[in-house]
Design a protein around this motif. Structure first.
Motif, PDB file in Angstrom:
ATOM      1  N   THR A 180      -8.648 -18.742 -33.020  1.00 57.66           N
ATOM      2  CA  THR A 180      -8.160 -19.994 -33.608  1.00 57.66           C
ATOM      3  C   THR A 180      -9.239 -20.681 -34.436  1.00 57.66           C
ATOM      4  N   ASN A 181     -10.398 -20.049 -34.534  1.00 61.08           N
ATOM      5  CA  ASN A 181     -11.493 -20.609 -35.328  1.00 61.08           C
ATOM      6  C   ASN A 181     -11.127 -20.560 -36.808  1.00 61.08           C
ATOM      7  N   LYS A 182     -11.132 -21.688 -37.470  1.00 62.62           N
ATOM      8  CA  LYS A 182     -10.724 -21.740 -38.874  1.00 62.62           C
ATOM      9  C   LYS A 182     -11.850 -21.335 -39.824  1.00 62.62           C
ATOM     10  N   ARG A 183     -13.087 -21.270 -39.333  1.00 62.58           N
ATOM     11  CA  ARG A 183     -14.209 -20.854 -40.169  1.00 62.58           C
ATOM     12  C   ARG A 183     -15.009 -19.751 -39.462  1.00 62.58           C
ATOM     13  N   PRO A 184     -14.399 -18.593 -39.349  1.00 62.32           N
ATOM     14  CA  PRO A 184     -15.046 -17.510 -38.593  1.00 62.32           C
ATOM     15  C   PRO A 184     -16.067 -16.748 -39.452  1.00 62.32           C
ATOM     16  N   ILE A 185     -17.047 -17.463 -40.004  1.00 61.45           N
ATOM     17  CA  ILE A 185     -17.983 -16.854 -40.945  1.00 61.45           C
ATOM     18  C   ILE A 185     -18.767 -15.729 -40.284  1.00 61.45           C
ATOM     19  N   ALA A 186     -19.244 -15.973 -39.060  1.00 60.96           N
ATOM     20  CA  ALA A 186     -20.044 -14.948 -38.383  1.00 60.96           C
ATOM     21  C   ALA A 186     -19.242 -13.674 -38.165  1.00 60.96           C
ATOM     22  N   SER A 187     -17.977 -13.823 -37.739  1.00 63.05           N
ATOM     23  CA  SER A 187     -17.142 -12.641 -37.511  1.00 63.05           C
ATOM     24  C   SER A 187     -16.830 -11.926 -38.820  1.00 63.05           C
ATOM     25  N   MET A 188     -16.593 -12.684 -39.881  1.00 63.05           N
ATOM     26  CA  MET A 188     -16.334 -12.057 -41.188  1.00 63.05           C
ATOM     27  C   MET A 188     -17.563 -11.303 -41.678  1.00 63.05           C
ATOM     28  N   LEU A 189     -18.746 -11.869 -41.487  1.00 62.06           N
ATOM     29  CA  LEU A 189     -19.975 -11.183 -41.896  1.00 62.06           C
ATOM     30  C   LEU A 189     -20.170  -9.920 -41.072  1.00 62.06           C
ATOM     31  N   ALA A 190     -19.899 -10.016 -39.770  1.00 67.15           N
ATOM     32  CA  ALA A 190     -20.019  -8.832 -38.914  1.00 67.15           C
ATOM     33  C   ALA A 190     -19.040  -7.745 -39.353  1.00 67.15           C
ATOM     34  N   LEU A 191     -17.810  -8.128 -39.697  1.00 65.49           N
ATOM     35  CA  LEU A 191     -16.824  -7.142 -40.140  1.00 65.49           C
ATOM     36  C   LEU A 191     -17.259  -6.499 -41.448  1.00 65.49           C
ATOM     37  N   PHE A 192     -17.808  -7.286 -42.360  1.00 63.36           N
ATOM     38  CA  PHE A 192     -18.311  -6.729 -43.621  1.00 63.36           C
ATOM     39  C   PHE A 192     -19.392  -5.681 -43.354  1.00 63.36           C
ATOM     40  N   ILE A 193     -20.351  -6.003 -42.491  1.00 70.05           N
ATOM     41  CA  ILE A 193     -21.449  -5.081 -42.203  1.00 70.05           C
ATOM     42  C   ILE A 193     -20.931  -3.807 -41.540  1.00 70.05           C
ATOM     43  N   ILE A 194     -20.061  -3.975 -40.550  1.00 71.69           N
ATOM     44  CA  ILE A 194     -19.545  -2.806 -39.833  1.00 71.69           C
ATOM     45  C   ILE A 194     -18.695  -1.939 -40.763  1.00 71.69           C
ATOM     46  N   ALA A 195     -17.844  -2.556 -41.577  1.00 70.89           N
ATOM     47  CA  ALA A 195     -17.008  -1.779 -42.497  1.00 70.89           C
ATOM     48  C   ALA A 195     -17.877  -1.015 -43.498  1.00 70.89           C
ATOM     49  N   LEU A 196     -18.937  -1.643 -43.982  1.00 73.12           N
ATOM     50  CA  LEU A 196     -19.835  -0.975 -44.925  1.00 73.12           C
ATOM     51  C   LEU A 196     -20.532   0.201 -44.247  1.00 73.12           C
ATOM     52  N   LEU A 197     -21.005   0.004 -43.027  1.00 73.95           N
ATOM     53  CA  LEU A 197     -21.670   1.097 -42.312  1.00 73.95           C
ATOM     54  C   LEU A 197     -20.699   2.224 -41.994  1.00 73.95           C
TER      55      LEU A 197
ATOM     56  N   PRO B 110      -6.892 -13.351 -45.092  1.00 69.64           N
ATOM     57  CA  PRO B 110      -8.101 -13.281 -45.912  1.00 69.64           C
ATOM     58  C   PRO B 110      -9.378 -13.061 -45.102  1.00 69.64           C
ATOM     59  N   THR B 111      -9.411 -13.558 -43.875  1.00 66.81           N
ATOM     60  CA  THR B 111     -10.625 -13.382 -43.073  1.00 66.81           C
ATOM     61  C   THR B 111     -10.900 -11.918 -42.747  1.00 66.81           C
ATOM     62  N   ILE B 112      -9.884 -11.085 -42.888  1.00 66.96           N
ATOM     63  CA  ILE B 112     -10.045  -9.651 -42.656  1.00 66.96           C
ATOM     64  C   ILE B 112     -10.129  -8.882 -43.969  1.00 66.96           C
ATOM     65  N   LEU B 113      -9.232  -9.207 -44.897  1.00 69.47           N
ATOM     66  CA  LEU B 113      -9.176  -8.460 -46.151  1.00 69.47           C
ATOM     67  C   LEU B 113     -10.419  -8.679 -47.011  1.00 69.47           C
ATOM     68  N   ILE B 114     -10.954  -9.883 -47.020  1.00 72.34           N
ATOM     69  CA  ILE B 114     -12.116 -10.166 -47.871  1.00 72.34           C
ATOM     70  C   ILE B 114     -13.347  -9.368 -47.436  1.00 72.34           C
ATOM     71  N   PRO B 115     -13.730  -9.377 -46.153  1.00 72.72           N
ATOM     72  CA  PRO B 115     -14.889  -8.560 -45.766  1.00 72.72           C
ATOM     73  C   PRO B 115     -14.709  -7.071 -46.043  1.00 72.72           C
ATOM     74  N   ILE B 116     -13.502  -6.542 -45.776  1.00 69.75           N
ATOM     75  CA  ILE B 116     -13.274  -5.115 -46.002  1.00 69.75           C
ATOM     76  C   ILE B 116     -13.299  -4.802 -47.493  1.00 69.75           C
ATOM     77  N   ALA B 117     -12.722  -5.684 -48.316  1.00 68.65           N
ATOM     78  CA  ALA B 117     -12.732  -5.470 -49.763  1.00 68.65           C
ATOM     79  C   ALA B 117     -14.152  -5.493 -50.315  1.00 68.65           C
ATOM     80  N   PHE B 118     -14.959  -6.447 -49.867  1.00 73.14           N
ATOM     81  CA  PHE B 118     -16.340  -6.524 -50.343  1.00 73.14           C
ATOM     82  C   PHE B 118     -17.133  -5.297 -49.890  1.00 73.14           C
ATOM     83  N   ALA B 119     -16.917  -4.863 -48.649  1.00 74.17           N
ATOM     84  CA  ALA B 119     -17.599  -3.663 -48.165  1.00 74.17           C
ATOM     85  C   ALA B 119     -17.215  -2.448 -49.010  1.00 74.17           C
ATOM     86  N   SER B 120     -15.946  -2.337 -49.368  1.00 73.12           N
ATOM     87  CA  SER B 120     -15.481  -1.210 -50.182  1.00 73.12           C
ATOM     88  C   SER B 120     -16.087  -1.253 -51.575  1.00 73.12           C
ATOM     89  N   LEU B 121     -16.199  -2.445 -52.145  1.00 70.92           N
ATOM     90  CA  LEU B 121     -16.793  -2.566 -53.477  1.00 70.92           C
ATOM     91  C   LEU B 121     -18.275  -2.197 -53.458  1.00 70.92           C
TER      92      LEU B 121
END
Length: 498
Positions: free
Chosen positions: A161-178, A211-222
C-alpha cells in the motif's frame, strides 16, 4: 495472522538454514574437476583475469557471447580472490543458493509472519532440484536467485500500500538488469505471469499496467539493450546463440506437451504446496484466522508460477530444466501453508503428502543429502575431462620436447573445454607451453596463417567419435595420443600445413 510465536529466534533460524545449505553444498565439492558446461563459464572468467578485458568474454581467445557477461564477471571477481577454478566458482553458486534460502526466509516473514520464515527458508534448501546447480560452476544457481528475487519484489509491489515504493522499484530495476545480464530474458515470464495473475484475482486490468513494476523493468531492458548492442559491436565475430534455439521444433512436440507436469514433478515436494491456496475451505480458514490478505498473496504467487510455466510452454520451451528459475520462487508458500490452521480434511491431505508430517518429510530429505553427494552428484561430475587431460599431458611430455606449441580445437571445446584447460596447466609443469586457440570449423587457410604468425609447431585436439569426427578436416601428420571423455572420443595430433 496466527498469534503464536516462532520457536526459533531470527539468528538461530538463519544459522539452521546456513548449516543445511553448507551440508548440501560443501562436502566433496572438488572431488571432481570441471564438467558438463562448467568450463564454458569458468574459462572466460580466467581469460578476463589474464587479459584484463572484461567487456567481451573469450573462450580460448575466441570471443564468446552465448550468454551475457554477469556470470563470468562474478566468477572472475571470486577467482581474483582465490584462484582455484574447481572450487571458487562452485562456492559462488553455493553462496547464491544460500542467499535464495535466506531471501525466502525474509519474504515469508514479511508476508506471512515469523512462524512462516524458517519453514520457507528450509523449503528452498530442501528442494532437491536446486542441489546440483548449487554445487556446480554454472549459471543456474545465480539465475535462480535473481529470478526468485525479481518475482518476490514484484509480488511485494503488487500487494503493498506504499504509494512511493522507490526502494522496491530500484531493487526491481537492479534485479531485472542482473537477470538480463545473466541469461537474457529467460526468467522474465514470471513478471508477466504475476501481472496476469494479479489482474485475474483482482478482477481488474489495472495490475497489467502498474507503473511501479513496468517502469523498472522497462529501464532495465533499455540499459541491457544498449549494453548488449555495444558488446556485439565490439565482437562481430563472436560465437552467439539465438533464443530460437530453445523454442519450438516439431521433434520436441511430445516433450512440449508434458512440459508443465514434468517441470512441477522435478521440484517435488515443494510444488505440492500449489494445491492448497484454492477452494472454499482455504477462504474459510483465512476468514476464521483473519488472514485473507495472506491468502491473497499466496494465491497470487501460486497462480503466477503456473501461468509462467504456461507462457514458457506457449513460447515453445520444452526442456524442463529451463523452468528452474520459475520454480525457485515457490518456497515462501511453504511457510504460509505450515502456519495455516487447516480444516481436518485438508490437514489429512497434507499429512498424506508429507508422509506423516512436514517434519518427517524434512527429515527424509536431510537423510537424502549424503546419498545425493556420494551417489547422485558423482554420476555427472565423474565425466570431467580433468583425468583424461592429465593423461594427455603425460603423453605429450613423453612424445614432444619441451617448447612452445600452438594447439587448435573446435568440437572438443564445444564438448568439454575443461580438458584443454587442464592440459595446458599440466603441460606447463614439463615446460610444454601451449597456446590454445578455438578455431571454429578448423579452416586450413586460417591454420596456415596461424602457423606463420605463431612460429611454433601446430597441434590439434580433434573429436574422432562418429557423432563429431573431425579427422577429415585436417591434414594429420601424426597421432600423438587418444582418449575419451564422457561420450566424446578425441585425438591429439600434429598437423601438416598446406
Amino acid at each position: 495472522m496466527p498469534k503464536a510465536r516462532s520457536k526459533f529466534s531470527t539468528p538461530l533460524s538463519l544459522l539452521i538454514i546456513t548449516a543445511v545449505v553448507a551440508l548440501i553444498t560443501l562436502p566433496n565439492l572438488t572431488q571432481f574437476g570441471l564438467t558438463s558446461s562448467e568450463g564454458h563459464r569458468v574459462i572466460p572468467a580466467l581469460e578476463m583475469l589474464e587479459t584484463n578485458q572484461y567487456l567481451v568474454p573469450h573462450l580460448f581467445e575466441q570471443s564468446y557471447l552465448r550468454k551475457p557477461q554477469f556470470v563470468p564477471w562474478i566468477f572472475a571477481a571470486a577467482l581474483s580472490i582465490y584462484p582455484d577454478p574447481d572450487l571458487t566458482p562452485r562456492l559462488v553458486s553455493a553462496f547464491a543458493f544460500l542467499l535464495l534460502c535466506i531471501s525466502s526466509f525474509l519474504f515469508a516473514r514479511h508476508w506471512f509472519g515469523k512462524r512462516a520464515a524458517l519453514p520457507a527458508g528450509l523449503a528452498a534448501a530442501l528442494t532437491p532440484l536446486f542441489w546440483s546447480p548449487a554445487r556446480s560452476a554454472e549459471i543456474e544457481s545465480l539465475h535462480n536467485l535473481l529470478t526468485a528475487l525479481g518475482a518476490w519484489i514484484t509480488l511485494h509491489l503488487l500487494i503493498t500500500t506504499n504509494k512511493r515504493p522507490i526502494a522496491s522499484m530500484l531493487a526491481l530495476f537492479i534485479i531485472a538488469l542482473l537477470m538480463l545480464l545473466t541469461k537474457g530474458p529467460a526468467g522474465f515470464p514470471i513478471f508477466l505471469a504475476l501481472l496476469i495473475a494479479a489482474a485475474y484475482l483482482n478482477r481488474s486490468p489495472k495490475p497489467l499496467y502498474r507503473p511501479t513494476i513496468l517502469i523498472p523493468i522497462a529501464f532495465a531492458s533499455l540499459v541491457f539493450a544498449f549494453h548488449w548492442s555495444r558488446t556485439l559491436a565490439a565482437a562481430p565475430d563472436a560465437i552467439t546463440q539465438s533464443p530460437e534455439a530453445f523454442m519450438f521444433e516439431p521433434g520436441r512436440l511430445p516433450k512440449l506437451l508434458v512440459f508443465i507436469p514434468v517441470a512441477l514433478l522435478t521440484a517435488i515436494p515443494t510444488t505440492l504446496v500449489l494445491l492448497f491456496p484454492w477452494g472454499p475451505d482455504a477462504r474459510t480458514e483465512a476468514t476464521e484466522d483473519n488472514t485473507l490478505p495472506q491468502l491473497h498473496s499466496a494465491k497470487l504467487l501460486a497462480l503466477s508460477i503456473l501461468i509462467a510455466l504456461l507462457i514458457m510452454m506457449i513460447a515453445g520451451v520444452s526442456n524442463d530444466r529451463y523452468a528452474q528459475p520459475i520454480l525457485a520462487a515457490i518456497s515462501p508458500l511453504i511457510g504460509w501453508l505450515l502456519i495455516t490452521n487447516l480444516h481436518p480434511t485438508r490437514r489429512l491431505i497434507l499429512r498424506i503428502l508429507t508422509l506423516g508430517s512436514p517434519k518427517i518429510l524434512a527429515l527424509i530429505l536431510i537423510i537424502l543429502i549424503p546419498i545425493f553427494i556420494l551417489k547422485v552428484d558423482p554420476m555427472t561430475k565423474s565425466t570431467s575431462g580433468k583425468q583424461p587431460a592429465l593423461t594427455l599431458a603425460s603423453d605429450l611430455a613423453q612424445l614432444l620436447p619441451p617448447g612452445d606449441y600452438t594447439l587448435v580445437a573446435d568440437s572438443m571445446i564445444e564438448a568439454r573445454p575443461e580438458i584443454l584447460l587442464y592440459l595446458r596447466n599440466q603441460a606447463r609443469t614439463t615446460n610444454h607451453h601451449l597456446v590454445i586457440r578455438w578455431t571454429p570449423d578448423l579452416p586450413n587457410d586460417q591454420l596456415s596463417q596461424l602457423a606463420r604468425v605463431s612460429q611454433s609447431q601446430l597441434l590439434a585436439l580433434i573429436r574422432t567419435d562418429q557423432n563429431g569426427n573431425e579427422s577429415d578436416k585436417l591434414l594429420i601428420d601424426k597421432t600423438l595420443a587418444t582418449g575419451t571423455v564422457h561420450e566424446f572420443d578425441f585425438a591429439l595430433v600434429t598437423i601438416q600445413i598446406p
